[in-house]
Design an enzyme around this catalytic site. Structure first.
Site, PDB file in Angstrom:
ATOM      1  CG  HIS A  85     -10.758   1.904  -0.925  1.00 48.90           C
ATOM      2  ND1 HIS A  85     -10.002   2.714  -1.720  1.00 48.90           N
ATOM      3  CD2 HIS A  85     -10.032   1.757   0.206  1.00 48.90           C
ATOM      4  CE1 HIS A  85      -8.886   3.056  -1.100  1.00 48.90           C
ATOM      5  NE2 HIS A  85      -8.871   2.474   0.078  1.00 48.90           N
ATOM      6  CE  LYS A 102      -7.381  -1.701  -3.980  1.00 48.49           C
ATOM      7  NZ  LYS A 102      -7.909  -0.536  -3.273  1.00 48.49           N
ATOM      8  CE1 TYR A 144      -5.355   5.249  -1.510  1.00 52.66           C
ATOM      9  CE2 TYR A 144      -3.417   4.663  -0.234  1.00 52.66           C
ATOM     10  CZ  TYR A 144      -4.735   4.453  -0.569  1.00 52.66           C
ATOM     11  OH  TYR A 144      -5.438   3.453   0.032  1.00 52.66           O
ATOM     12  CB  SER A 175      -0.891   0.012   1.240  1.00 46.96           C
ATOM     13  OG  SER A 175      -1.472   1.293   1.406  1.00 46.96           O
ATOM     14  CB  THR A 221      -5.891   3.668  -5.380  1.00 41.55           C
ATOM     15  OG1 THR A 221      -5.368   2.390  -5.014  1.00 41.55           O
ATOM     16  CG2 THR A 221      -7.226   3.846  -4.683  1.00 41.55           C
TER      17      THR A 221
HETATM   18  C1  GLV Z   1      -6.526   3.080   2.876  1.00 41.93           C
HETATM   19  O1  GLV Z   1      -6.503   2.698   1.751  1.00 41.93           O
HETATM   20  C2  GLV Z   1      -7.722   3.021   3.635  1.00 41.93           C
HETATM   21  O2  GLV Z   1      -8.725   2.551   3.075  1.00 41.93           O
HETATM   22  O3  GLV Z   1      -7.728   3.441   4.792  1.00 41.93           O
END
Ligand code: GLV
Length: 416
Positions: free
Chosen positions: A312, A288, A164, A142, A190
């Site tokens: 998500h 994504k 991100y 991530s 994302t």
């Molecule tokens: C991070 O991607 C979250 O969903 O907190």
């Protein structure tokens, strides 16, 4: 009786994987933590983790946004489909291998990106990377993680990084260069985070990014001693104060009275920026967090290699459709792109349903974070083993010897 189906030893379990409890296995495993004897399914880890983790951290990991409608819908969507199994088929040799972007994995699932992995358990990002490498499954690191992407890359064969990404050319160039220099081969962009979601559970439970040093937070640490000593203090002792390492140009500490996490310009991020990323990134490019077939067509037009159909994990737009419901239409629109999905996958039967409805691969998140909280690396290995065993057993029960045989004909929709 062993909990391992006998046929697993005759299927394609990975010879490099950590020794399992398959009867007659030559290598003795170190004794597994006893708690794992009670972890019979992925969902068993969550209530256990709820006892171990401070409320802000458990709430952050387990929660969705607003009313949790999408979080619930993700699970309910799987219940809308039932199997029509075939019988008296020779299923004595079974395979759950899947090839993704030219790499063959030992299971059709991998670890979804989770920023809080190293908050849930000591060195969580590295633990997941090690287990992924040993189990021959992919892990997506991530962009919100607390371990430098270079350090996670050094641990194993992990080669997927999720970013991100702000709608700002300079920041995009820097990130793409850094990810490529570290040796990642798959970049996951994302797409469903133009703004921060409304996560009321975070406010109620005292979570923020960064965490604010309050008496309430200190009390949560003191009343969760296993986490305090095993994760928090151990992390401080070994690595120092964790920072959000892979997001923007500033390293934001995990706990701070004043620091602010950079989220600027994410709401400017558009297909133009994706086109820029495509021109800079020569590896596989995955988007994504899309849920619309039209967006899948646009992604294909931008030279994207794959999409992860995802809401998500119910953590962004509350009420966003469950990915399983739109999977067939996205698979139909995807052209030559690889279609993957996440959000709500907890059982072998869920994996089979997603693959039958058009996913080539699925990703699973929270249960592995909780497994690490409950029993560290052994916990994550156990969780992987549970899901692999379920897939293996379910394949036999639906009358298939390979995940390649999964088609929509195997399923019936629940009458409305
Ligand atoms: C991070 O991607 C979250 O969903 O907190």
């Amino acid at each position: 009786m062993s909990s391992v189906p006998e046929a697993v030893s005759r299927t394609d379990s990975n010879p490099r994987a950590a020794p399992s409890s398959v009867p007659g296995a030559a290598v003795a495993s170190p004794p597994a933590p006893r708690i794992l004897q009670r972890m019979l399914a992925l969902d068993d880890f969550e209530p256990q983790a709820a006892r171990i983790l401070p409320r802000p951290i458990f709430g952050y990991a387990s929660g969705g946004s607003e009313t949790n409608a999408s979080l619930r819908a993700n699970r309910e969507a799987f219940g809308d489909w039932s199997f029509v199994p075939r019988v008296m088929v020779d299923v004595s040799v079974r395979s759950q291998r899947r090839t993704l972007f030219g790499q063959t994995y030992d299971a059709p699932f991998g670890f979804a990106p989770m920023g809080g992995t190293s908050l849930g358990g000591f060195d969580g990002d590295r633990v997941l990377a090690r287990v992924a490498a040993a189990s021959n499954i992919p892990m997506i690191l991530s962009g919100a993680s607390f371990t430098r992407l270079e350090d996670v890359k050094a641990v194993g064969r992990t080669a997927w990084f999720q970013g991100y990404i702000p709608g700002e050319e300079g920041a995009i160039r820097k990130l793409v260069e850094r990810v490529a220099a570290a040796g990642y081969d798959t970049l996951v962009v994302t797409a469903d985070v133009p703004v921060a979601a409304n996560r009321e559970n975070n406010v109620r439970n005292g979570y923020s990014a960064p965490l604010r040093p309050t008496l309430r937070l200190a009390w949560q640490g003191i009343t969760h001693p296993r986490w305090l000593f095993g994760t928090a203090l151990r992390t401080l002792y070994v690595h120092g104060m964790p920072h959000a390492e892979n997001m923007g140009s500033t390293r934001v500490p995990l706990v701070s009275r004043v620091a602010v996490r950079e989220r600027a310009q994410r709401d400017r991020f558009s297909w133009q920026h994706l086109a820029l990323i495509r021109s800079l990134w020569s590896g596989k490019l995955v988007v994504k967090g899309l849920l619309s077939a039209e967006d899948a067509r646009i992604a294909a037009g931008h030279g994207v290699d794959g999409v992860i159909v995802s809401n998500h994990g119910g953590r962004q737009l509350d009420g966003a459709v469950a990915p399983l419901r739109v999977l067939p239409e996205i698979a139909a629109a995807a052209g030559s792109m690889t279609v993957m999905m996440d959000s709500g996958v907890r059982r072998g039967t869920d994996v089979l349903k997603a693959l039958a409805l058009g996913a080539q691969f699925v990703f699973v998140g929270r249960p592995f974070l909780f497994a690490n909280a409950v029993a560290g690396e052994a916990g994550v290995r156990h969780a992987v083993k549970l899901l692999r065993e379920e897939i293996d057993r379910d394949l036999a029960l639906v009358g298939l010897s390979s995940v390649d045989g999964l088609t929509p004909e195997l399923l019936r929709a629940r009458p409305r």
